[in-house]
Each structure stands twice: as structure tokens, then as C-alpha cells.
Write an enzyme that holds these catalytic residues in place. Sequence first.
Site, PDB file in Angstrom:
ATOM      1  CG  ASP A 551       1.022   0.071  -5.318  1.00  0.00           C
ATOM      2  OD1 ASP A 551       2.192   0.493  -5.334  1.00  0.00           O
ATOM      3  OD2 ASP A 551       0.641  -0.876  -4.608  1.00  0.00           O
ATOM      4  CG  HIS A 554       5.026  -5.691 -11.970  1.00  0.00           C
ATOM      5  ND1 HIS A 554       5.048  -4.720 -11.002  1.00  0.00           N
ATOM      6  CD2 HIS A 554       5.721  -6.740 -11.461  1.00  0.00           C
ATOM      7  CE1 HIS A 554       5.719  -5.160  -9.961  1.00  0.00           C
ATOM      8  NE2 HIS A 554       6.136  -6.375 -10.208  1.00  0.00           N
ATOM      9  CG  ASP A 662       8.835   2.960  -4.590  1.00  0.00           C
ATOM     10  OD1 ASP A 662       8.475   2.923  -3.407  1.00  0.00           O
ATOM     11  OD2 ASP A 662       8.065   2.765  -5.547  1.00  0.00           O
TER      12      ASP A 662
END
Length: 1521
Positions: A551, A554, A662
Site C-alpha cells: 500500500d 510510491h 479505488d
Amino acid sequence: MAPSAQDPPLVYLLHLNDAGAPDVGGDIINLPAPIKPYTLRFAIQGASSICREGKLWINVPEEGQSFERENFRDIPLNPSFGRALHIDIKISKPGTYCYYISYTPLPPFTTALNAEPPKPTRTDSFYVTVAPSLAINGEPLQLSSLSVCSVLSKFLGPVNKWDAYMKYISQKGYNMVHFTPLMERGASNSPFSLFNQCNFDPIAFPGGERDVRAMVTQMETEHGILSLTDVVWNHTAHNSEWLQHHPEAGYNRLTAPWLESAYQFDEALLDFSRKLGALGYPTELKTVEDLLKVMDGIKIHVIAQLKLWEFYILDVKANVEAIITKWATSDVGAAVAVLKGQGYNKEMTLQEKAIFLAARGMRDADRLGERFRKYIDAEVGAAFVQLDFGSAPSSDDSDSLAAAEKGLKSVLDEINLPFYKEYDVDIAEAQEQLYNRIDYTRIADHGPKMGPITEESPLIETYFTRLPLNDITKKHDPKSLAVANNGWLWANTSDFASSKHKSYLRREVITWGDCVKLRYGDKPEDSPYLWDFMAKYTTLMAQVFHGFRIDNCHSTPIHVGEYMLDIARRVRPDLYTVAELFTGDERKDKVFLERLGLSSLIREAMVAWGPGELSRLLHRHGGKPIGSFEQEFVTRGAAQGEMIRKVTGAPIHALFMDCTHDNEVPTQKRTPQDTLPNGALSTMCDCAIGSVVGFDEIYPHLIDLVHETRTYEVPPDSLESPTAGIASVKAIMNEIHSKMGKEGYTEMHVHHEGDYITMHRVHPKSHHGYFLIAHCAFTKGTERGNFNPVAIPRTKVKSLGTWSLEVDGSPETIKEVMEDPTTLRGLPSKLLKLDTPRIETTDDATIITIGEVFPPGSIALFETWVEGFEGTELDSFSVSGAEDAFKNTDLKALNYLLYRCDAEERDTSDGKDGVYNVPGHGALVYAGLQGWWSVVEDIVKGNNLGHPLCDHLRSGIWALDWTVGRLEKLSKQGHGGLEGPIAWLRERFDKIKAVPSFLVPRYFALVLQTAYVAATERAISLFGENIQQGTDFLKSLALVSVQMNGYTKTGSLWPDKEVSSMAAGLPHFAVQWARCWGRDVFISLRGLHLAVGRYSDAREHILAFASVLKHGMIPNLLGAGKTPRYNARDSIWFFLQAIQDYTIMVPDGQKIIQEKVKRRFLPYDDTWFPVDDPRAYSKESTIEEVIQEAMQRHAQGFNYKEANAGPGLDNQMRDEGFYVQVQPDWETGFVSGGNQWNCGTWMDKMGESDKAGNRGHPGTPRDGAAIEITGLLYSTLKWLATLSKEKTYKWSSVKKSDGSEITFEVWAKLIKDNFERCYYIPKDPKDDPKYVIKENTVNRRGIYKDLFGSTSVYEDYQLRPNYAIAMTVAPDIFDPEHALGCLELADTVLHKPLGIATLDPADRNYRPNYINSLDNDDFATAKGRNYHQGPEWLWPLGFFLRAMLTFDSKRRKTKAERLEMLQQLAARMEGCINEITRTPWAGLTELTNENGSFCSDSSPTQAWSAGCLVDLFYDAEKVDV
């Protein structure tokens, strides 16, 4: 298919370039799962500069050891000049592995004794990822077979209800479930805001870990499903109890003091929010005007009051006081001296003074911190004041003190100026961000419209969590109790809470108020509890689950991800890892993928805004195009029957989701009907695929992870149930997807037509496949629309089903479903079975026509196959038997098989046949396999199915028939050795003719590559061991020998018989008079004949040219012995040097001296007569006698006019130029010759332009004693003197013109005694009296003259590359120190990217760009007169490097020093190494223009360019390293 124990050892060959980087292009290196261990073999050019004191460092553990990322083992690189270096690494475990190379760079080539040695360095780090091996109940599961279903775990209820959901998911064909975090959640109830990472949710799992393990086991054993879970390393719930014990795990004002200003800004904004009403501002924002009023209030009541600029600037008053006090009370003389030495100048401007003082005195300017953190070091400041105002005055001199204070204040104000500007930019950005965020949350229609501003719903989303003050937290410093919340920045992959960022102050973070960002620091010691706690969490997850979804990957510090995944892989080596990155840049994605060893990256179908964009995504992740070329060409290794696959770059592997948890669902972004086409198209991709619970069931809205409290609807009993949505079709599609992934259906074709997308995915060998027609429903509609019938060439088709999705997506129904108080459920829907499309079969295609009822939201699925086609067998057949078929070919046959330019082909066929011309591409450079391969190689590498050659092959079989037919014609003409290749090619091409046309390019390339490899390997096997064991570059150079040596009707060595002859270059010098040049042949012969073991060819050329000796010369242009032309003064000396080399290099080579040859002309007689004259070939001489005649004629000198002189012989030359004169100088022993109207050496360009007036004016006459001729003469004399002493040569002397005799030994000594005196130009003019120097003519010193005694004295003193020839063949006439100095200078001045400049760039005549066709009024360059006046020729590079080898080796005493010498040579061939692999001619060009730029008039492959470098390898092989 898994490898068996009987399979031969598998090797993946990875070539590294000279920077140590993988030579695979820009893609990642992703090796397959090591179900059976295999070898990764690194291949490095043996003398690459990275091998100097080099070591390969790699963190692949040795057998029996565990992986430790920082544990690199070193493998010494043992260089070899002529051989490739191989390092074998056993790969037995998946993961990501790193390597780099440490080495000491090569120093400059220099004669200086005090040169500073280079410091050791290392290459960048490079990565190799190895895929995990997944299995379900022991049955292997390929990554491209994965079908993942995301489950929002908190909506499943307690675990005892989960089995029904898992069963349902399994029935739909999914084989892995992705669970959002199953751990104990924080106050927000978001599954990604974890209260305790090491405790499972007690509500869902009353038995804790035991319940979860049992559930995961049951999923696999009973339902065939693996498990994947999110791991959350980047943040924790804002109310996590452990955070109260360890606030140092977050970013607070103690651990991150740079956030102090952001915290004060946040506090002030919250305070302003509370006081909005009292201050008269609106507390509910309904319009932009309301927001603008509030923004004005922020400027007045927050920004103006906070004085945030004080965090940026230095305190001028305090700094002035400290500095002036230091100046007045301390001795700062030492500091004054330092500033003077650093360039202080009292005349500097105010700005310059500010820059000067800030650069030397500024302290604590590295980051934000407390107010006025920056300051000027008082001692430095005081020294600056003293330099500016003099020594400190007495305390009562207030005027001087005031003046100094004022001046210093001005400088400090100037220093502050850019800091104020920085503040202005940042605070402006903060206001912009505040405006945009408040607008979104309070006003915008697409935002949440949060309503009135209250204490519970403040104006802003706070950036900090204030930990409660209690018995736990009161022991901590209060500054540690406000910790930064996590959030995200678009395209940000760095730690935005670190000191390098001001994102919190600039209000750029989209914050998550329920999550605190975790502070790991750089290493575990920086936050011990956090690292240890998260390591335990990670270990637990790896023990339980088969895979991780990382999760917020980045924004997770990448070194943290590395550390945690290393821990996880120790627990579960075959861990599947996936992440969703928001970098917006595939290059950044590559960094994460390589360092973390990610198996896949999540890609989303729902981001597509229309069918065109969706088709692009499908093409990106769907697989390779149908008919793609075989990328992993397999060859056999020498050891244990190895199977060698060359490593190729791989694209990033995707987990392509039709919808993620999402994403907004189709009902929101498109239409609910698009669920079916979107979901079906995604399953057709050659990668992992996925979906989310609710997509198949047509949920009307994205589920709110945080605030949603309802649970999933109970799974239906049947996939056909009204509540199952598209489940029944998804089950079919997922099953097909798994099958295709397992069996290797890697090819596809995607077509977009309006709202339609078709997708065909096939197996590359069997060509069995599945075809899908999808009518997308991005917008509402009910019509079929226009969609043309689909024709699939040579393919049979069977319908598997046609469906349309009918959904009640009315606003009322959506509202009803959304307002269900307890259950998350989908919209009412029905899968309608539509009429089967019409399928028509023609002779060459199947045509599919969909019915009239095919509305948006419909799909049609088909199975496809090619009847009677078994690609697996054809693949095997295409690559089998070549070695055996080519085993009887000799080098002459291989010349026909591999090469032959157009002129050669036409010569052989009496003008009937040339090379093949590909429509849209043009003519191939060769008729043989190399001509095809030069085009096909790039097509295969780029998988360029759109290339004109591919179009041509799909259109017809002409190329196949032509290739075999050409060889058959040659065979019928009597050219032997072609029968095996002809039969082999015919059999395979006959098979290819039967395959569908769209597959012809693939199989043509496969057969062609197999034949090409077999032919080149056969050629290499016929060379000497030095070539067979050599580097790829050396082998490529040696193959030029096959290129240049072949039969032509008009270019034989003899007038009465056809023999193979050496072309000077192709295609310019291929046939007739232009093919065989005496000079070129004998410069090239040592490398292209002797060094590769072609002794009989060398002998044939020596005998042929000996037969035409005349005037003591061999012809420059042989003309098959019929029309030889004698205008080259240097050819005879290269000829004699070649005979000398033959006697040394060939076993029993001295016997050639006694061989006899018929003479074209009469010995010692200058009479010319035609070849049919009875005198021709009436006399016979031994080679020994030919040599003696040449020596005797030169000893006596000669002067003749060329036979047949005039325009018919040379229409550019003036009459004076036809006179050839050679005369010995018995004072020096040198042989001079030529005049200003001819050019008798290799620099032989004659002026041709009437416009410029240079016709008949040679570009480089080089009359006098050319340095290379002097060196070659000496070499010959020394050799003959030795033979004479050994009684293997009759004569010991020659007669001069006066009748006296001079022995070879005396003549040689005469040259040696005078050479340095006459040719060397000393570095120091003081030494000029020792040498023959015309002082005013010297252009450059420390070099050797190019000529001695030229008519144009200036030309004697020019720096050209010819000295290197003399250095190579006659090193003992040179002073070693002088020679090295000259080579050092030339290395800087003449050595260029590919070759050697033919003239010193500092010379007034330097013209480096050769354009033969340019006819202008420039006397120097018109019609290419500057051919040798600066253009950079490649063949002198070989002699230059051999000269370096000769003289540099004299000072190299140790093996390490000699090795460095070889690496110096290798470094200077880098351009040639690249060139020979780049050019379609597979050779080295004749010359280049300035700095290696392309010259269109250069012959693209030249014999001597390659041959002279083979010479170098031959010599270097003898160096002891």
C-alpha cells in the site's frame, strides 16, 4: 512447462557493455522462476576497461546461504585481450538481485613519470529480478494465469461467514484473493488505518492468527485460491496506542525540527477557523466570493501575524551585533588571510560581496528549523568587515563603528534577499493550495461539500495529529506529541516529510487525518522500535499469505520496502509482490520494480476515457503482436550440451484490473452496461488480471472504505442468479485466461473501431486462440452501431457464446440500492444470450458478422485455430539440423552463402541477377544470408511486424523462392559445398509456404537466423583457435575475411583461371579492375589470411602478384594480370612484408621462397606487351628471384613512364604524373621517389575538378622518402640479411647503379643510423642541430616527419599516421622514448572515435570532411581532393595500436602493467566494436568524416579496416598477462 531432470543445463547469457550495464535496451531484466536452478552468465569483452583491477560484486547468495541485500561477494575479473570473459552465477531462488563492478579507470596514455594514478571507482548498480514460483495445491501457477479478486475485508463480516464468499469467488474463476488489511483498525475504521499491525481484527477473527491461517489454508485446499494481502508500512492509525509510547516513530518537532514552521502555520489556521464567526467571516462557504473573503482573512490574521519569513532569513540585527563585537574584540588575522586567498576584492559590488560572504560564512542553511536558524559565522564575518573597513577602531570612534555596522547590514540584507523571495514563492503556493483544497471540500460540485465550518469540521484538514496528554505521553517532550499526518503528493516518490521538502509548509499534501506518517530514518538505528515492530508485522504477513500488495508504495521509503521484503522472502521465498505506483513515469516505476523485486505493477482499465484509450491499454498489456518474432533464440553451449538463451529486456509485468477498490465503477464513470465488455476485455490480456468484489455484481458506486458500514450481499447459490451480474461469463473468461497463461498464449491483436474493440489472443506455436468482440458502453445507447464484418485469415472459428448485459441503471434504482441500510449490492441486471454471429468460411479466411441486435454492453466470444497447422513441430523443425547441413561448406561456399554484394552477383551472373530488392525498403546490401539478417535482426529485436519486409513476406513467397533459387543456380555453375544448405533451406521454406501468411515473417526469421548462425559458426570453426576462442568483435572481424574473399569472373588473380580473390572493399571495390589492389591486398593479407589460418589463400595471392612483377614493382591495380598498372611505389614493400609474415606465421612458411611462378613480363625487362603476346608467361622465377629482382631494381633506381599513359589510363592525371621515378640515397639508405604530379603511396587522391582548377593536382603527392616505405624497406633488408646468414636465401647483397655492391646488412644499418636524425623533430628546439631540421617549417614538435626530401619541404613536417606503420614493422630504428612521445601526442591529436585522422588538425591544409561529389570552387576540397587531408581512416588504427603495443610493452615490466597496456588498446577500439555491430555491411568502413561522422562516399566495409585490427589481436595474444 516445468523443466525435467533430463533437460540440458540452462544458461541465460547477459552481455554487459563497457559501462557494466546490461546490453538489453531500456527494459527490465526479469528471469523466469527457478523451478530448476539455472545459470546466469555475464559476458564482458575481455579487455574492457572495467576489467582493470575489476571485480563483479553481486548479492546472489552462494549455495546454502541466505540472501542478505548488502552482502555482496566479489568475483575477480581476469581480463583477456582476445577472449570474452564469462562469469557464471547459479540462480536457485526468486527475488531481486543487484550487481555492480568495481574497477580502477584506465589512466591517460602518457609518458609522464609523475602522472597521478586514477582512483578506484565503481559502476552504477544494476538489477536482475527473478520471478517467484507460485503453485495451488502443488500445481504450478504462472504469473500470467493469475486472476485476482480484491475483497474489502471489513465488509465480509466474521470469518465463519467467509467460506461462502471464497467458494463464490472460486466459482467465478479467480485463483487469488486480495484482502485489504485484516489487522485491527484505528478509530476511522478504515482498513488502511491500522491500530495495531501485529493483531488481526478481533471482531472478524475471534481466534486471531489461528482463524486467519485456517481460512487461508481452506481457501487453497478446498477452493483453489491463493491469498494476497495489503501491507501498510508507510503510516499507522492516528490513535495507535503504540505511537503514544513511541512518538519518535513519527515526524514531530523533535525528530523533524524542519516541520516547526509548518506546525505553527497549521495551528494558526486552526485557530483562525475557530474564530471565523467572531472575526466576521462566513462560517459556511457557498460561493467563491465567500472563499475569497476567507482567503483575505488568512492573509491578515494568519500569514501576517505568523511572520513565517523568520524561518527563512538570518537575523540581521543579531548577526551585526555578533560580528561587530568579534571584529572589535578579537584577532581575526588568520581568517582575513583565508578570505584574501579565496579572492576577496574590495571593489566587488554589493551583490558580489553578499554572495562571497554567504558562500564562506553562512551556517545552518541546509534546512528549515527554528526562526532565524541561519547565521553568519562571527569570525568569518569579522574578517570580512576588517577587509572591507580596516582594523577595528577604538571604542570611542563611534562614527567608524556605525559605518561598519551600516555596511555590514547592507551586505546581510542583500544575503537575505533570495531568502525573502523563496518565502514569497512558498507562501504564495501555500495560499494557492489552501484555496484549491477549501474550494474542493466546501464548494465544488464534484467535492464532498462538507457544510458549515465547526470545531469538528474545521476550515482545513490538519496536517498534524496531536497525541492525547495522558500518563503515557506526559513523559515525553511536548514537542514530540504533534506528529505529521500522512497523505499523498501526485508523482512524488520521495519522503515528502523529510528535510529536503517543504510540502507541509506549502500545504501541498493531500492529507489523511486518520493516518500518521511513520519516520524510519535511513537505517534501523534511526528508529529502532519502529523497524523492529514493522519487521514482526511483515514476518507475520509472509507466514500467512502468498503475496503482498504494498500500500502507498510510491511514498514508502524505498529502502524500507527493500528491508521488509527481504524479511518476507526469508519466510516465503516465492512471495508474489505487487504495487500500485502513482509516479506517472515508467522509468521511476522501473526503479521500484527492480529494487523491490516486484512481480507486477497494478494497471487499471477504468482509467480509460474512451474505447480508443482502452484499446491502447489492452495493447500495452495484452501480449506481443500475433506473428511476433522469437526473441529468445536458443543456441548450444560447448559445455555439457548447455542450452543458451540470450537475455532480452522484458516489459513491466502488469496486474491489469478491470476495476480496483479505488476506482469509480462503470455506473459512475461510463454506464453500468460497460461492466461486461470492460471485464471481458481485461481477461484477454497476457498478464495477471484482477477485479474487485462488486464489479461483476454491478455495484453502482465506489465503496467508501472509511465510512461505509454495510456488509456484502450474501453470495448467490448460482452464477446464473439475478444478483450475480456478469459472474457466469466472468467464470468462462477467467478459465480461458488461466488456460492461456498456463499454456503460453503470448500473442494478441487488438483492433479498435468506433465503440467496438476486438481482441484475438493466440498461442505462438499452435496458433490456437480465443477471439473476443466487445461493444463498449462508455456512453448510453441501445443501437448496434456500425461494425464491419471481421475477416481472420486462414483461421477456423467456433462460437463460444454471445451475451449482452441489461441493467436497470435508472437514478431511482441507483438511489434505492445505495440507500439499502444493511447490504452492499448490485443493480438489477440480466445477461441476455444473443444470436450467434454468422460465421462464413472462404478459401483464405473466416468472416464473422455480428447480428443486428448487439447493443453497447455486448460481447461475442470465439475459439480459433488454424486447421492442419502444428506450429510446435514447425518451430522445432525450423531450428533443427542446420549444423549438420552446413558441415561440408568451405570458406569459398560460405562467401556465397553469407555475402556477395550487388556488383559481385551481377558479375557472376553476367548481369542477370543482383541482390534482392524489398519493396518499400530497398535493396539488401548482400545477396547472401548477411543481407537478410542485417535487416531481420533489427526487426526481431524491435518486434517490428510493420516493417516493409514483413509486409512483403505476408504478400507472397518470392523471398523464399529467390533465396533457394539463387543458391541452386550457383550450385549448378559448379560452386561446391552448397548442397547441404540448399536442401535444408528448401525443406523449411516449403513448410513455411503452407502456413498462414501472417506467420510467414516469423518463420522466415526463425529459419534465417538459424541458417545465419550455422553459417557463421561454421566459418569460425574453419579459422584458427585464436579466432574460435575470441571475442565476438574478433569473430566479426575475422568474418570480414569471408566477406572479402570470393570468386568473380572479372576479378580473378590470374588471366586464365578463376580463383578466389580479395576485394579491397565492398561495394565500391568489388569487381573488374577495382577489385584487387596490390597495396590493399598485402596490407590486409596478414589479418584476413594469415592470422585466421587461410594460408592457401595467402599463398595464392603472393604467387599471383609475384607473377606480375615489373620495374621491380607489383601493380597497384592487378586487372587479373591482363592490364596491371604500376603506379604505386609502396605496394612492393607491403608485398615483401607480407611474404616475410608468411614465412614466420605459416608452418613451413619459408618454403614459399622456393616456389616457382610464371612471369607475366620478362624479368629485368620494362617492356610492356599484352597478355596474349607469346612472351607472356614464357619465363619462370622463384619467389626468391622475384624478391631479389625487386631489391636490385630499387638499389639501382629506375625512371619510367607508365605503359599506355594518357587519358585512357587515367583521365585526371597530367602527363608529368605518369612518370614513375625511384632513386636510392646512399648517404641515408632511404629510397625516394615520385614527383608533385603523381601520388605513389596509399594517399593517392588526384584532383579532378575543372571548376576549382585542381584537375591533375594530387591532394597528397608525398614524393621523397615516405616514412612507411623507409620502415618497410628496413624490415625487408633486415629479414633478407637474416635469411642470407641462415643460407636460406641465395643473395646477401645487391648492386648499386655504379656497379658496387652493398649487403642487405650494411644497407639496413645505413638506414638505422640515419633514421632518427632525418625523420625526428625534437621537442626542444635546442636539440635541432642534432637533426635535419628546417626551423621555420616546423609545425609541431615531438613527432616524426611524414616524408624526407619532398619537393614541397613543408609536407615533410606534417603529422600524419604513416609513422605508425614504420614503428610496427621496424621498431628498432626508432628511439623508444621518442616513439612513445609521438604516440602519446598522436593519441590526443589524431586518434578519433573510429579511426585515425590523416592529417594534423592544426595543419593549415586540414580539411576533415570528404564529399567526392561536391564540385565547387574550393581548390582544396572540390571533387574530394582532400580524401587524405584530415578524413579519418580506419586501417591506420590497426598500425597505430600495434605501434602502441610495441613501444608501450618495452616499459611494462609486470603482468598488471602489460594488462593495462592491452586495456588501453581495447578502449581505443570501442567505436569500431559498435560500428561493426551497427552497420548492415557487417564490416568496418573505409573512413569517416570529422570526429567519426558518417561519410557517404566511404566504402562501407573495407578489407584493411578489419584486417589491420585482426593483426593487433594476433600480436596481443602473445603478450604475457
